[in-house]
Write an enzyme that holds these catalytic residues in place. Structure first.
Site, PDB file in Angstrom:
ATOM      1  N   VAL A   1      -0.055   6.850   4.206  1.00 27.48           N
ATOM      2  CA  VAL A   1       0.792   6.264   5.250  1.00 27.48           C
ATOM      3  C   VAL A   1       1.929   5.451   4.636  1.00 27.48           C
ATOM      4  O   VAL A   1       3.091   5.565   5.046  1.00 27.48           O
ATOM      5  CB  VAL A   1      -0.043   5.396   6.210  1.00 27.48           C
TER       6      VAL A   1
ATOM      7  N   GLY B   1      -1.871  11.739  10.185  1.00 23.92           N
ATOM      8  CA  GLY B   1      -0.920  12.454   9.336  1.00 23.92           C
ATOM      9  C   GLY B   1       0.132  11.507   8.795  1.00 23.92           C
ATOM     10  O   GLY B   1       0.464  10.484   9.404  1.00 23.92           O
TER      11      GLY B   1
ATOM     12  N   GLY C   1       0.828  -1.199   0.000  1.00 26.50           N
ATOM     13  CA  GLY C   1       0.000   0.000   0.000  1.00 26.50           C
ATOM     14  C   GLY C   1       0.858   1.243   0.000  1.00 26.50           C
ATOM     15  O   GLY C   1       1.653   1.468   0.926  1.00 26.50           O
TER      16      GLY C   1
ATOM     17  N   GLU D   1     -12.564  13.241   5.045  1.00 27.06           N
ATOM     18  CA  GLU D   1     -12.768  12.647   3.725  1.00 27.06           C
ATOM     19  C   GLU D   1     -14.016  13.227   3.069  1.00 27.06           C
ATOM     20  O   GLU D   1     -14.864  13.845   3.723  1.00 27.06           O
ATOM     21  CB  GLU D   1     -12.926  11.128   3.864  1.00 27.06           C
TER      22      GLU D   1
ATOM     23  N   LYS E   1     -10.588   2.269  17.607  1.00 25.11           N
ATOM     24  CA  LYS E   1      -9.415   2.554  18.435  1.00 25.11           C
ATOM     25  C   LYS E   1      -9.658   2.203  19.902  1.00 25.11           C
ATOM     26  O   LYS E   1      -8.771   1.651  20.571  1.00 25.11           O
ATOM     27  CB  LYS E   1      -9.033   4.025  18.279  1.00 25.11           C
TER      28      LYS E   1
ATOM     29  N   GLY F   1      -2.061   7.432  15.762  1.00 21.84           N
ATOM     30  CA  GLY F   1      -1.064   7.833  14.767  1.00 21.84           C
ATOM     31  C   GLY F   1       0.340   7.778  15.345  1.00 21.84           C
ATOM     32  O   GLY F   1       0.839   6.730  15.730  1.00 21.84           O
TER      33      GLY F   1
ATOM     34  N   GLU G   1       1.395  -0.349  16.546  1.00 21.85           N
ATOM     35  CA  GLU G   1       1.466   0.904  17.305  1.00 21.85           C
ATOM     36  C   GLU G   1       0.722   2.031  16.604  1.00 21.85           C
ATOM     37  O   GLU G   1       0.048   2.839  17.239  1.00 21.85           O
ATOM     38  CB  GLU G   1       2.926   1.308  17.523  1.00 21.85           C
TER      39      GLU G   1
ATOM     40  N   ILE H   1       1.327   9.116  18.170  1.00 26.25           N
ATOM     41  CA  ILE H   1       1.389   9.174  19.632  1.00 26.25           C
ATOM     42  C   ILE H   1       1.757   7.792  20.166  1.00 26.25           C
ATOM     43  O   ILE H   1       1.041   6.826  19.918  1.00 26.25           O
ATOM     44  CB  ILE H   1       0.028   9.596  20.236  1.00 26.25           C
TER      45      ILE H   1
ATOM     46  N   SER I   1       3.437   5.648   1.723  1.00 29.33           N
ATOM     47  CA  SER I   1       4.490   6.492   1.146  1.00 29.33           C
ATOM     48  C   SER I   1       5.281   7.197   2.244  1.00 29.33           C
ATOM     49  O   SER I   1       6.494   7.420   2.114  1.00 29.33           O
ATOM     50  CB  SER I   1       3.887   7.513   0.180  1.00 29.33           C
TER      51      SER I   1
END
Length: 412
Positions: free
Chosen positions: A11, A298, A7, A185, A200, A129, A124, A131, A13
């Protein structure tokens, strides 16, 4: 030793970018003599990309290459991610993922496969993200019994609520701004209806309490019904509205888990979390409250967490980390309506004084709230604490009162 990435979106890339940029230090920290990126799997073409020679379209190349020991899954979604990751683990390859949907739905199965084949399945980046939260819970706080975990787990909804609180923007206008800024989105349902936060909190609850918590067992509400009137009333009562995911250990071995808008009192560490930032509060019996704060999404923050897991896998080649949880159980998550809570209520009333008298007769003393420009037929208040079902039943019996908004009040 070789690594593959499946993928090449935001993320994926980012993972490749961080891996290449900090390659020398990553290899050193991995304790391996070499650690190189061999393949990037994606169905699209990326002409001119610096990694152009590493792109492949056939997943089986990765599966059957014995030199590839660690695979990063950043495709997202449940299928074919689950099938691919299952096969990779059974083939003796460790897998790192940022895919919260995969971990929330299939985490126990995949952890079991990893254990059976003496490899690792690490995630993780699936919560918060960049954190650090998974590793701190399982390692740094390992001496604690975790009693509770709660957090602002979705940056998009936190940005929208921040705009409503600070800029007096309507939900619709704040959502459009979030989309214009790239935080939401085109179809924002997963964020604004709470599904992302639900996945989450399921992962966090599974880690903290030791049994798999499935998303379908967690009552989930989003923020699309929050009005500016609610924001103003709650502010008059010294609070702010946040979308929280919460899970708590209960007596008798069961837990509570819920995702919903919540009133957080000003002064709380969670109340001051603004914009796209996330914060996760962990309550342990020895440490008390600790809060992990930062950018919850991010490209590079998430990639940072993924690559850290790659390093961890490289350190534990042919050695399974003591990490994971047990299978879920029926009725493990109790019905949220049976738990004690206080409520914020905004209602339309036929006769304010008469209805207020009825509310007090039914609920006892309530704390009235105010806002500028409130219509005469509107009433807002905080209730005392009782089970949610009892409070709702009592409100339903008050003549002349129609509830328009109802939000749980927290003690965070």
């Amino acid at each position: 030793m070789y690594v593959a990435v499946m993928g090449y979106g935001t993320v994926g890339s980012g993972v490749v970018e961080v891996f290449n940029k900090n390659h020398e230090s990553i290899v050193k920290r991995s304790t391996q003599p070499s650690l190189d990126l061999k393949y990037i799997l994606d169905l699209r073409d990326f002409p001119g990309d610096p990694n152009e020679g590493k792109f492949i379209k056939d997943y089986n190349i990765i599966l059957h290459d014995d030199d590839v020991k660690i695979v990063v899954e950043t495709m997202g979604g449940l299928h074919p991610a689950f099938e691919f990751v299952s096969q990779l683990l059974c083939a003796g390859k460790s897998v790192v993922t940022s895919n919260k949907e995969l971990v929330a739905a299939k985490g126990y199965e995949l952890l079991k496969m990893a254990e059976e084949h003496n490899v690792n399945f690490l995630f993780e980046a699936s919560v918060g993200g960049g954190i650090p939260i998974i590793r701190p819970i399982t390692q740094c706080l390992a001496a604690n019994e975790i009693d509770e975990v709660a957090g602002i787990l979705n940056g998009t909804t936190n940005f929208i609520l921040t705009m409503m609180i600070e800029k007096n923007m309507s939900f619709a206008d704040a959502l459009k701004l979030a989309q214009d800024n790239g935080y939401a989105e085109k179809d924002p349902t997963a964020d604004v209806e709470g599904h992302d936060a639900c996945r989450k909190i399921c992962i966090l609850a599974s880690l903290c309490f030791g049994k798999h918590v499935y998303p379908e067992s967690v009552h989930t509400e989003g923020i699309s019904g929050i009005a500016l009137a609610d924001v103003a009333y709650v502010q008059s009562g010294g609070g702010v509205i946040k979308l929280l995911g919460c899970a708590k250990r209960l007596p008798g071995g069961k837990i509570s888990a819920i995702v919903s808008p919540a009133v957080v009192q000003e002064g709380s560490q969670l109340a001051s979390v603004r914009d796209v930032f996330n914060a996760i509060l962990v309550r342990g019996d020895a440490i008390g409250d600790v809060v992990f704060y930062g950018r919850g999404a991010g490209k590079l923050p998430t990639a940072s967490a993924v690559v850290a897991d790659v390093i961890d896998c490289a350190k534990h080649v042919a050695r399974k980390k003591a990490f994971g949880w047990g299978p879920g159980e029926a009725d493990y998550v109790v019905d949220y309506r049976t738990l004690p809570v206080a409520l914020y209520v905004r209602a339309e009333v036929t006769n304010r004084e008469k209805v207020l008298a009825g509310v007090r007769a039914a609920l006892g003393d309530v704390r009235l709230l105010s806002r500028e420009g409130a219509p005469e037929n509107e009433l807002a208040f905080f209730t005392g604490t009782d089970t949610e079902q009892t409070l709702c039943d009592k409100l339903a019996r008050v003549e002349g009162l129609t509830v328009r908004s109802q939000i749980r009040v927290t003690d965070y």
